[in-house]
Design a protein around this motif. Structure first.
Motif, PDB file in Angstrom:
ATOM      1  N   PRO A  84       0.845  -1.202   0.000  1.00 54.06           N
ATOM      2  CA  PRO A  84       0.000   0.000   0.000  1.00 54.06           C
ATOM      3  C   PRO A  84       0.878   1.250   0.000  1.00 54.06           C
ATOM      4  CG  PRO A  84      -0.809  -1.598   1.587  1.00 54.06           C
ATOM      5  CD  PRO A  84       0.502  -2.128   1.106  1.00 54.06           C
ATOM      6  N   SER A  85       0.632   2.151  -0.950  1.00 56.80           N
ATOM      7  CA  SER A  85       1.530   3.288  -1.144  1.00 56.80           C
ATOM      8  C   SER A  85       0.739   4.541  -1.492  1.00 56.80           C
ATOM      9  CB  SER A  85       2.539   3.010  -2.268  1.00 56.80           C
ATOM     10  OG  SER A  85       3.324   1.874  -1.980  1.00 56.80           O
ATOM     11  N   LEU A  86       1.227   5.676  -0.999  1.00 58.08           N
ATOM     12  CA  LEU A  86       0.747   6.994  -1.379  1.00 58.08           C
ATOM     13  C   LEU A  86       1.952   7.764  -1.892  1.00 58.08           C
ATOM     14  CD1 LEU A  86      -1.393   9.293  -1.470  1.00 58.08           C
ATOM     15  CD2 LEU A  86      -0.694   9.863   0.876  1.00 58.08           C
ATOM     16  N   VAL A  87       1.869   8.241  -3.127  1.00 56.84           N
ATOM     17  CA  VAL A  87       3.002   8.919  -3.761  1.00 56.84           C
ATOM     18  C   VAL A  87       2.574  10.328  -4.154  1.00 56.84           C
ATOM     19  CG1 VAL A  87       4.731   8.832  -5.594  1.00 56.84           C
ATOM     20  CG2 VAL A  87       3.771   6.695  -4.675  1.00 56.84           C
ATOM     21  N   LEU A  88       3.314  11.320  -3.676  1.00 56.01           N
ATOM     22  CA  LEU A  88       3.097  12.713  -4.059  1.00 56.01           C
ATOM     23  C   LEU A  88       4.293  13.156  -4.899  1.00 56.01           C
ATOM     24  CD1 LEU A  88       1.953  14.223  -0.622  1.00 56.01           C
ATOM     25  CD2 LEU A  88       0.543  13.136  -2.372  1.00 56.01           C
ATOM     26  N   ILE A  89       4.029  13.480  -6.148  1.00 57.52           N
ATOM     27  CA  ILE A  89       5.086  13.966  -7.049  1.00 57.52           C
ATOM     28  C   ILE A  89       4.823  15.446  -7.289  1.00 57.52           C
ATOM     29  CG2 ILE A  89       6.201  13.698  -9.300  1.00 57.52           C
ATOM     30  CD1 ILE A  89       4.928  10.848  -9.375  1.00 57.52           C
ATOM     31  N   VAL A  90       5.735  16.297  -6.836  1.00 61.34           N
ATOM     32  CA  VAL A  90       5.504  17.735  -6.898  1.00 61.34           C
ATOM     33  C   VAL A  90       6.717  18.419  -7.535  1.00 61.34           C
ATOM     34  CG1 VAL A  90       6.366  18.059  -4.544  1.00 61.34           C
ATOM     35  CG2 VAL A  90       4.902  19.792  -5.574  1.00 61.34           C
ATOM     36  N   GLY A  91       6.461  19.340  -8.452  1.00 64.91           N
ATOM     37  CA  GLY A  91       7.551  20.136  -8.993  1.00 64.91           C
ATOM     38  C   GLY A  91       8.113  21.044  -7.916  1.00 64.91           C
ATOM     39  N   ASP A  92       9.445  21.139  -7.845  1.00 59.63           N
ATOM     40  CA  ASP A  92      10.000  21.995  -6.794  1.00 59.63           C
ATOM     41  C   ASP A  92       9.908  23.469  -7.166  1.00 59.63           C
ATOM     42  OD1 ASP A  92      11.947  21.962  -8.745  1.00 59.63           O
ATOM     43  OD2 ASP A  92      13.567  21.287  -7.444  1.00 59.63           O
ATOM     44  N   HIS A  93      10.049  23.778  -8.444  1.00 58.34           N
ATOM     45  CA  HIS A  93       9.915  25.163  -8.885  1.00 58.34           C
ATOM     46  C   HIS A  93       9.811  25.187 -10.403  1.00 58.34           C
ATOM     47  CE1 HIS A  93      14.117  24.854 -10.092  1.00 58.34           C
ATOM     48  NE2 HIS A  93      14.449  24.548  -8.850  1.00 58.34           N
TER      49      HIS A  93
END
Length: 541
Positions: A467-476
């Motif tokens: 079970p996984s939750l992945v947040l992929i966010v641009g840093d800038h």
């Protein structure tokens, strides 16, 4: 001691030309063509020459005034370079505190070199600087020595007066005056005044920052603390370097990224992962990625280095420390980090780190660190370990980092022996820190490195079985917004949410995320400092 010597006209005209070229020639990172730049004399040069010529005409030539003018022009050139670099790279005006970034610039230029080449380049830079000083000193000395001759001094002063006079005459006649560069030295005086004023104002900067940190702590303390609804779930926060909204607004780049995201969405759905996406916004633009990381993990705006440093000394509990207290094993993976960072571990609560030495990439140079897929492949070994507690992983990508020189090879077999990954990049371009903003291939290079990183990250997620939750966010936003086909200065970055637990995706959709990996064309953005309070509110209990 004053000197008097006849100077041929050709020599002092040559010296004037050298000074003009030295001050008007565009910096390597400035997009302005050289021909246009050379038609813009610098106010600092005119001012220094006016003062020097006036002194020489009155008292005779002296070495002291020539050296003073030389040092003044070097300071003006350094200030101009800093103003241009900060504005182009970070899309904001220069601040005197940006002087601290010199260490980062040195690292950017030299971090991948062995000791001998590094010493060689530093020696060469020193010799070039010495040569520049000698050339400027000769030029100033020649002009000022000539100006000590009354007739020539009058001619030089007249030439210097042409530019400001033509501006006044053109303005009175309703014409467009000849352009010239504003004074970097006068602007520097303003920056120094602002810097001093900030420190003399009631309440020091540190006190104001500590007050903001205290307010953030109070806000977080009033929220649920245990993140109990995530119990038993691996949590991944992936900071995607230079991944911003600007490329999605470009005709070609937007289409290619859209195709990639749709294809990856289908692959992830087949692997059991749902997805949602929205726009978020950090306080920074174009660089200083560590500030964006701190902002998201700590739940408060981090617009500058001073705030970042005060946070490290504070008692605020960032997301990793909260999860560590609740039983998660916390790991940070940063291929661009060359040395241990114990103060970061103390503040964030990481149990382990995978930095460049631990990743042990023995292949050819790939820029800021090992290829992202290789670092993820090493991480996969940790993730696949049996009988382990839930993991929290912070993963900071490195491949899509300016100047976007190297595009690594993408491997289908993630579990191949490490030695098979030590191969040259698939593509290497002649891009470097000093030329990438003016290079015609920079946009395509940025797109290819970004596509590589996204494929590697999504490929890694598809291999997760727990079970996984992945947040992929641009840093800038990428630091090339000003030179894209359609210039774009927005600070928005994508946030992709992935999970193989459907109940974890639904709250994100209800809060404003669009289903799928493709960011919405419109929609409100959320400050990244709001993510931690939202996570605590939504998944606490």
């Amino acid at each position: 001691m004053a000197e008097s010597r006849t100077v041929p006209v050709w020599r002092w005209l040559l010296a004037l030309g050298c000074l003009h070229v030295a001050t008007a020639w565009p910096m390597a990172w400035e997009p302005e063509p050289a021909g246009r730049a050379l038609r813009q004399p610098a106010a600092d040069l005119l001012g220094l020459l006016a003062v020097g010529v006036a002194v020489a005409a009155r008292r005779g030539f002296g070495r002291g005034i020539a050296w003073a003018c030389t040092l003044g022009l070097l300071l003006a050139a350094a200030a101009r370079a800093a103003y241009a670099a900060i504005q182009l790279g970070f899309d904001r005006p220069f601040r005197l505190d940006d002087v601290e970034l010199i260490d980062d610039l040195t690292y950017l230029l030299l971090h991948d070199l062995a000791t001998a080449p590094r010493v060689g380049w530093l020696t060469l830079a020193g010799l070039l600087l010495l040569g520049l000083v000698v050339a400027l000193r000769w030029s100033f000395g020649t002009v000022l020595r000539a100006a000590a001759q009354p007739r020539i001094g009058a001619i030089v002063l007249l030439l210097l007066a042409v530019w400001p006079m033509q501006r006044m005459l053109a303005a009175s006649a309703g014409l467009t005056p000849w352009a010239w560069r504003g004074s970097a030295l006068l602007a520097l005086v303003g920056h120094v005044q602002a810097w001093v004023g900030e420190r003399l104002a009631p309440g020091t900067i540190a006190q104001r920052i500590d007050t903001a940190i205290g307010q953030a702590e109070a806000t977080l303390a009033a929220l649920p603390q245990d993140l109990g609804k995530l119990r038993g779930t691996d949590v991944f926060v992936v900071f995607a370097e230079s991944y911003g909204r600007a490329p999605f607004r470009q005709p070609v780049l937007g289409e290619r990224l859209g195709e990639l995201l749709r294809a990856e969405d289908a692959r992830l759905a087949a692997a059991g992962f749902g997805s949602a996406t929205r726009w978020v916004r950090p306080s920074i633009y174009g660089g200083a990625s560590w500030l964006a990381h701190m902002q998201m993990l700590c739940g408060m705006p981090v617009p500058d280095q001073r705030t970042w440093e005060r946070l490290l000394l504070s008692s605020l509990r960032p997301l990793p420390a909260r999860l560590a207290a609740a039983g998660w094993r916390c790991l940070t993976v940063q291929g661009g980090m060359p040395t241990p960072w114990p103060e970061g571990a103390r503040f964030f609560g990481f149990h382990d780190e995978l930095f460049r030495p631990q990743l042990a990439f023995l292949g050819p140079d790939h820029g800021w660190g090992p290829p992202d897929q290789y670092s993820l492949r090493v991480l996969l070994e940790r993730v696949a370990a049996a009988d382990r507690p839930p993991l929290f992983v912070e993963f900071v990508t490195a491949t899509a980092h300016a100047p976007f020189t190297f595009v690594p090879r993408l491997f289908d077999d993630w579990r191949a022996p490490r030695e098979q990954w030590f191969v040259p990049p698939a593509t290497t371009r002649p891009l470097g820190p000093m030329n990438f903003l003016r290079h015609p291939e920079v946009v395509s290079a940025y797109l290819e490195t970004t596509e590589y990183t996204l494929r590697a990250v999504f490929g890694f997620v598809a291999l997760l079985t727990r079970p996984s939750l992945v947040l992929i966010v641009g840093d800038h936003q990428p630091p090339i917004g000003a030179v894209m086909p359609v210039p774009d200065h927005t600070r928005d970055v994508p946030l992709h949410v992935l999970s193989n637990r459907a109940d974890l995706i639904l709250p994100f959709v209800r809060s404003g995320c669009a289903p799928g990996l493709l960011p919405p064309d419109t929609g409100d953005w959320l400050p990244t400092d709001r993510l931690l309070p939202w996570l605590l509110t939504t998944f606490g209990g």
